[in-house]
Design a protein around this motif. Sequence first.
Motif, PDB file in Angstrom:
ATOM      1  N   PRO A  66      -0.072  44.534  32.435  1.00  0.00           N
ATOM      2  CA  PRO A  66      -1.482  44.235  32.152  1.00  0.00           C
ATOM      3  C   PRO A  66      -1.977  44.781  30.819  1.00  0.00           C
ATOM      4  O   PRO A  66      -1.481  45.792  30.319  1.00  0.00           O
ATOM      5  N   ILE A  67      -2.962  44.081  30.287  1.00  0.00           N
ATOM      6  CA  ILE A  67      -3.641  44.595  29.096  1.00  0.00           C
ATOM      7  C   ILE A  67      -4.693  45.614  29.506  1.00  0.00           C
ATOM      8  O   ILE A  67      -5.032  46.510  28.744  1.00  0.00           O
ATOM      9  N   LEU A  68      -5.227  45.464  30.739  1.00  0.00           N
ATOM     10  CA  LEU A  68      -6.169  46.413  31.324  1.00  0.00           C
ATOM     11  C   LEU A  68      -5.716  46.737  32.737  1.00  0.00           C
ATOM     12  O   LEU A  68      -5.383  45.818  33.501  1.00  0.00           O
ATOM     13  N   ASN A  69      -5.692  48.017  33.091  1.00  0.00           N
ATOM     14  CA  ASN A  69      -5.354  48.329  34.476  1.00  0.00           C
ATOM     15  C   ASN A  69      -6.574  48.092  35.365  1.00  0.00           C
ATOM     16  O   ASN A  69      -7.660  47.732  34.885  1.00  0.00           O
ATOM     17  N   THR A  70      -6.412  48.297  36.654  1.00  0.00           N
ATOM     18  CA  THR A  70      -7.481  47.961  37.601  1.00  0.00           C
ATOM     19  C   THR A  70      -8.759  48.749  37.331  1.00  0.00           C
ATOM     20  O   THR A  70      -9.871  48.196  37.359  1.00  0.00           O
ATOM     21  N   GLU A  71      -8.632  50.041  37.055  1.00  0.00           N
ATOM     22  CA  GLU A  71      -9.806  50.878  36.821  1.00  0.00           C
ATOM     23  C   GLU A  71     -10.510  50.471  35.519  1.00  0.00           C
ATOM     24  O   GLU A  71     -11.746  50.408  35.465  1.00  0.00           O
ATOM     25  N   GLU A  72      -9.718  50.187  34.476  1.00  0.00           N
ATOM     26  CA  GLU A  72     -10.306  49.784  33.194  1.00  0.00           C
ATOM     27  C   GLU A  72     -11.030  48.446  33.328  1.00  0.00           C
ATOM     28  O   GLU A  72     -12.121  48.259  32.761  1.00  0.00           O
ATOM     29  N   ARG A  73     -10.437  47.539  34.066  1.00  0.00           N
ATOM     30  CA  ARG A  73     -11.074  46.230  34.297  1.00  0.00           C
ATOM     31  C   ARG A  73     -12.416  46.406  34.985  1.00  0.00           C
ATOM     32  O   ARG A  73     -13.405  45.717  34.653  1.00  0.00           O
ATOM     33  N   ALA A  74     -12.469  47.321  35.975  1.00  0.00           N
ATOM     34  CA  ALA A  74     -13.717  47.559  36.707  1.00  0.00           C
ATOM     35  C   ALA A  74     -14.792  48.126  35.776  1.00  0.00           C
ATOM     36  O   ALA A  74     -15.970  47.724  35.841  1.00  0.00           O
TER      37      ALA A  74
END
Length: 397
Positions: A42-50
């Motif tokens: 991913p370019i953004l992990n789950t926490e960063e996406r949130a």
Amino acid sequence: MSNQLVIIDELKQLFAAETPLIDLRAPVEFEQGSLPESVNIPILNTEERALIGTAYKHQGQEAAIRLGYQIVSGPVKKERVAHWCQFVAENPHAVLYCFRGGRRSQIAQQWLKDTGVERPLLAGGYKAARRFLMRFIEEFGAKNRFILLSGPTGSGKTALINAVKNFYPALDLECLAHHRGSAFGAWRIPQPAQIDFENRLAVALMKLENKLLPQTSLLVEDESRHIGKNCLPDSFFIHLRNSEVIWLDEPRAVRVDNIFNDYILNTVIGHAFQKTGAEGKSMQEQALTVFEYYKKALVAISKKLGGLRTREIMIDLASARLDFLNRNEIQSNKIWIEKLLTYYYDPLYLKSLKRRQVTVIFKGSNSAVIEYLKNGTNDFAANRPGYQHARFSTDVS
């Protein structure tokens, strides 16, 4: 396929060729469903996406974009680009995708290009590809014909499907679902997410499409709508259920042996049975968990099976477990297997087929069905002079 973009018209070629894909979405998105042959980098992990989603909601698009560049910068950016580069080095034909083919995949594509690596991205991203795959399943079912391989539990349908693949187009749905389709049929590896199952089905059909001549029917095992927790798409299932049937007819003793081989001998129970010493002891403990799983599966069907018969089979199962534990003996498992066929699976299967009023075009043993398929059903046997449909029989002894 250009260096920049893979368009919708090229998706069939991409999936049929098992092209490696880099899924740039967050892990939480990937786990819900992904495209075949994809790896999640991913370019953004789950926490960063949130965090970025929250910024977008409260502060707008520009603020969210700025935050994204702040989060994925410096060493973080360098590490992620390095992962993509490594994957491309190992898979030179890799293609990028995000959810809609928008900002995430475009940024990743540019960052890769800055390092001298040029890879295309999917036009429309995951969403467009997913829509394409589901449409392909529906269209395939509408324009192709099927033959269902039916027969009572334990007759060896899946084994036959795989035995004829080298000369006749056949689809193994249980392999796609990682499940044998019965209450006792879980594999040791988990089932795919529903979306992944549907995507795998679409790609499997793409690979079979070129093998289907104008008068060839695809051989598919007669499954219920649900294969474990996975469910066949509605339109595809309806096309299957409206198809003619080949009835695989094997004596009950053969079917008991088949189930014994699949569910006992070829599982950790059978492996532990063949081992001695410390390794065997460890495997024996694992085998006991399989017996516990079978006990729970029996409880799950107890309402349909009936209380008295459930208790009877439960006693036989417990006795087989003790024989294995105390005497390293497994043949007694055939007792509860045969009763399960007699009391539950055979009546259930025959009731279902009678209700559906299936058309049986051939009935025979494993070897007879293989011979029938080798001799060709491409001209549809039912249309040949002198051919008569096999009569449906409730004899499953």
